[in-house]
Scaffold this motif. Structure first.
Motif, short mmCIF file in Angstrom:
data_model
loop_
_atom_site.label_atom_id
_atom_site.label_comp_id
_atom_site.label_asym_id
_atom_site.label_seq_id
_atom_site.Cartn_x
_atom_site.Cartn_y
_atom_site.Cartn_z
N ALA A 36 -21.96 -31.38 35.05
CA ALA A 36 -20.81 -30.96 34.26
C ALA A 36 -19.76 -32.06 34.21
CB ALA A 36 -20.21 -29.68 34.84
N LEU A 39 -20.91 -34.70 31.69
CA LEU A 39 -20.78 -34.29 30.29
C LEU A 39 -19.32 -34.25 29.85
CD1 LEU A 39 -23.51 -31.53 29.83
CD2 LEU A 39 -23.65 -33.98 29.40
N CYS A 40 -18.41 -33.95 30.79
CA CYS A 40 -16.97 -33.95 30.46
C CYS A 40 -16.47 -35.36 30.14
CB CYS A 40 -16.16 -33.36 31.61
SG CYS A 40 -16.20 -31.56 31.72
N ARG A 43 -17.29 -35.59 26.18
CA ARG A 43 -16.48 -34.78 25.25
C ARG A 43 -15.83 -33.64 26.03
NH1 ARG A 43 -18.80 -29.98 23.80
NH2 ARG A 43 -21.02 -29.68 24.29
N PRO A 44 -14.71 -33.11 25.53
CA PRO A 44 -14.01 -32.04 26.24
C PRO A 44 -14.82 -30.75 26.25
CG PRO A 44 -12.56 -33.12 24.64
CD PRO A 44 -13.95 -33.58 24.35
N HIS A 45 -14.61 -29.94 27.29
CA HIS A 45 -15.26 -28.64 27.42
C HIS A 45 -14.23 -27.58 27.79
CE1 HIS A 45 -18.83 -31.18 27.64
NE2 HIS A 45 -19.60 -30.11 27.53
N HIS A 46 -14.27 -26.46 27.12
CA HIS A 46 -13.41 -25.33 27.45
C HIS A 46 -13.87 -24.74 28.79
CE1 HIS A 46 -11.74 -21.22 27.22
NE2 HIS A 46 -10.81 -21.77 26.46
N ALA A 49 -16.87 -22.63 28.53
CA ALA A 49 -18.08 -23.41 28.28
C ALA A 49 -18.56 -24.10 29.56
CB ALA A 49 -17.81 -24.44 27.19
N LEU A 50 -17.62 -24.53 30.39
CA LEU A 50 -18.00 -25.15 31.66
C LEU A 50 -18.72 -24.15 32.56
CD1 LEU A 50 -14.95 -27.40 32.64
CD2 LEU A 50 -17.28 -28.14 32.11
N ARG A 52 -20.55 -21.55 31.63
CA ARG A 52 -21.92 -21.38 31.10
C ARG A 52 -22.77 -22.60 31.42
NH1 ARG A 52 -18.93 -19.36 26.69
NH2 ARG A 52 -19.23 -21.33 25.55
N LEU A 53 -22.17 -23.78 31.28
CA LEU A 53 -22.89 -25.01 31.56
C LEU A 53 -23.34 -25.07 33.02
CD1 LEU A 53 -23.83 -27.90 30.85
CD2 LEU A 53 -21.50 -28.67 31.30
N GLN A 93 -8.68 -33.01 30.73
CA GLN A 93 -9.18 -31.72 30.25
C GLN A 93 -8.76 -30.56 31.15
OE1 GLN A 93 -13.45 -31.96 29.22
NE2 GLN A 93 -13.26 -34.18 29.43
#
Length: 663
Positions: A36, A39-40, A43-46, A49-50, A52-53, A93
């Motif tokens: 995680a 991936l951050c 691009r940004p992740h809410h 979404a984090l 779920r990821l 983020q």
């Protein structure tokens, strides 16, 4: 308190090992955290979404444990090379890495699943539950007088709340020393407001909370139960009450009860009304201005006598008759408390003036207020601090000496000092910046460094051009001229923004000063010292457009037009303010103009530049923008500040006037 960050099940140690040697964590949960975090960076992740990821990644690494190393190696070449880059990318983020102990515990207890709610709750380690026992007011009253324990009021009330370790320790010290005078020094964002609310809400004692401003009084009243034995007043109201009580008891040698008031009269009219005379080339209005500045300095000093040194900042002694000025200042001071002159609020009287007047008359604060709880106590004048030092009850002064922009925060004559170094507002990524800033001030009294919160992802960024900063959040300025120039530019572009009300009042005074200086220039055939001073001031700040504005007709009416198009301050997405008006506020995003760091050119130099910069840079919870050479500029500003103080100390050797002892 600010909202917490989203914590990943990954430690800085594991991140460092991956970046250094490609080592991948052993458990699926920690691998999911690393995945995680990677991936951050792309691009940004809410937060949703984090979550779920992380769930999906845990399941993947449990099902295919041998494939993890290859997947991470494929990602590694496209990711930032240093841990610092990763941490900054996450902070942008609102994401942080989990605390070592928490990650280790969950990696052992739940290595192949992600219990999001429990993990996020346990990762908030800055604030933890603490149970405190407050002795009740009823217990104090009944102590030793009730034989039957069944009839005795409860001796203690227990409350459990979340505190930092230092907050809890400070509260326990306050509770244990119920008749003590305590100076509680806490860094910006250390949760002083939280402590105040907890003390007031305990209902254990009869408190009087003294707030700096009326707006804070209203805010606190709304958050407290009406049933609590708490009186909430502003500093102005408290000063008026104490002065009124002393007046009724006949302790003041005046027929006028001192009261806070703001004059609406022009200096020229006031000087004529009190029959003030010219001194050399200084007209009566100029003499009045100099006298008022000297009186203000005196009222914020420890001395009871008005002396020539108090005017060192206002005027060079080489260009004025010091004995004549002393006589004029004594006359102005007496006029400020003259019942006939003040019947229609001829002269302004502020809290510092009242405090000095009460000190001169050796007035004591009556012990009818219960325990005094003073917010922003660092800004109290020495006269008020001395008055409160003689108070028979408990006094708790909460403040941050590094936010006192002029002079030094006074201490109680006797009592104890407590410190809180842990911030709950700003994160660890700004620790070094804040501490390097404070290190430039030799007068910094704190023994321990500022400590950021592991729960806050505060990010500091540098800009090359001012256009790089966000178009929302707070913009803080050290120069009113720079703020005015920015406001006019934004208005011309049709931007929606606001200006802090106090900063707006300062701008109004500066616009009046500039317009009058230019009017004086044109009226005297191209000769005006005030205009020359303005030109030099703006040249030193690289603001040549400001004099041109006045030469093109900018005046008070044009400024009123600007005021009328502004949004209400708290409703605007973009908020402008001077550094001295940023106190007691916090914003998600803060951009500091270069003039916050590059100061000290003009003769009028009231602020300690390090403290001003520190005050501004501790307002932002998420992101702080500052110029890349901010600390270099600040160091030069501090050198100019110290040189100016040396000049002022030399000016004290000027021929003295007759000291004034009040009366």
């Amino acid at each position: 308190m600010t909202s917490p960050a989203y914590a990943l099940p990954l430690t800085e140690t594991d991140l460092g090992a991956f970046l250094e040697s490609g080592a991948v964590p052993t458990t699926a949960l920690e691998r999911a955290g690393l995945f995680a975090a990677a991936l951050c960076q792309q691009r940004p992740h809410h937060p949703a979404a984090l979550t779920r990821l992380l769930d999906d990644a845990c399941a993947l690494f449990v099902a295919q444990p041998d494939a993890a190393v290859g997947q991470f190696q494929a990602l590694r070449s496209a990711l930032p090379p240093t841990a610092d880059d990763w941490l900054h990318g996450l902070a942008a983020q609102g994401v942080v890495l989990g605390p070592d102990a928490v990650v280790a515990r969950y990696a052992q207890a739940s290595p192949d699943a992600y219990p999001v709610d429990a993990f996020q709750a346990d990762s908030q380690v800055t604030l933890e539950p603490h149970t405190l026992r407050f002795a009740t007011e009823a217990a104090y009253a009944e102590e030793g007088h009730v034989a039957d324990d069944s009839q005795r009021a409860p001796a203690f009330v227990e409350r459990t709340h979340s505190y930092t370790q230092e907050q809890a320790r400070a509260l326990r010290a306050i509770i244990a020393n119920d008749h003590e005078h305590i100076d509680l020094d806490a860094y910006a964002g250390a949760g002083k407001t939280h402590l105040i609310l907890q003390l007031l809400d305990s209902g254990a004692r009869r408190y009087t909370y003294i707030a700096p401003r009326a707006g804070q009084v209203q805010a606190f009243r709304q958050r407290l139960s009406a049933a609590l034995p708490v009186q909430v007043v502003s500093q102005i109201a408290f000063a008026n009450h104490v002065a009124g009580d002393a007046f009724r008891r006949g302790l003041l040698r005046t027929a006028w009860r001192p009261v806070f008031q703001i004059s609406k009269h022009a200096l020229r009219d006031i000087a004529a009304r009190i029959e003030l005379q010219s001194i050399g080339s200084f007209a009566p209005a100029s003499v009045l201005r100099i006298a008022l500045e000297g009186i203000a300095t005196w009222c914020r000093s420890t001395t009871l006598q008005l002396a020539p040194r108090h005017f060192a900042r206002a005027v060079p002694w080489t260009v004025i008759d010091s004995a004549a000025l002393m006589a004029a200042a004594e006359h102005v001071w007496r006029s400020m408390f003259d019942p006939q002159l003040q019947r229609h609020a001829l002269l302004s009287v502020n809290v510092d003036h009242i405090g000095k007047w009460l000190a001169l008359h050796q007035v004591s604060v009556p012990a009818t207020w219960g325990t005094l709880l003073i917010d922003e106590g660092h800004d109290l004048s020495p006269a008020w601090k001395a008055l409160l030092s003689s108070y028979e009850g408990a006094v708790i002064s909460l403040g941050d000496p590094n936010q006192r922009l002029v002079g030094h925060a006074p201490r109680f004559a006797t009592g104890m000092t407590l410190e809180i170094d842990q911030s709950v507002r700003q994160g660890r990524l700004v620790e070094q910046l804040v501490n390097e800033t404070l290190a430039l001030d030799p007068g910094n009294r704190y023994e321990a460094p500022f400590v950021g919160s592991a729960d806050q992802p505060t990010l500091s960024s540098t800009y090359t051009a001012w256009s790089d900063v966000p178009v929302s959040g707070a913009r803080i300025y050290g120069s009113p001229w720079r703020l005015l120039e920015e406001a006019q530019r934004l208005a011309a572009a049709g931007a929606a923004f606001s200006i802090h009300p106090d900063s707006l009042a300062t701008l109004g005074r500066e616009v009046t000063r500039g317009a009058e200086a230019y009017r004086e220039l044109t009226a005297h055939g191209g000769s005006s010292q005030r205009w020359e001073d303005l030109l030099a001031e703006c040249e030193e700040q690289d603001l040549a457009q400001i004099p041109r504005m006045f030469m093109r007709g900018y005046n008070r009416e044009r400024f009123v037009e600007l005021m009328e198009r502004l949004l209400p301050f708290h409703d605007a997405a973009l908020q402008l303010m001077l550094v001295e008006h940023a106190k007691n506020a916090e914003f998600a995003n803060v951009a500091m103009s270069r003039c916050c760091f590059r100061t000290g050119f003009t003769r009028q130099y009231p602020h300690n530049p390090v403290r001003a910069a520190y005050t501004a840079m501790t307002r932002g919870t998420r992101q702080l923008w500052l110029p890349g050479d901010a600390l270099e500029e600040l160091q030069l500003s501090m050198q100019r500040y110290q040189e100016r103080r040396t000049e002022q100390r030399r000016s004290k050797a000027a021929p003295p006037g007759r000291p004034y002892r009040g009366g």
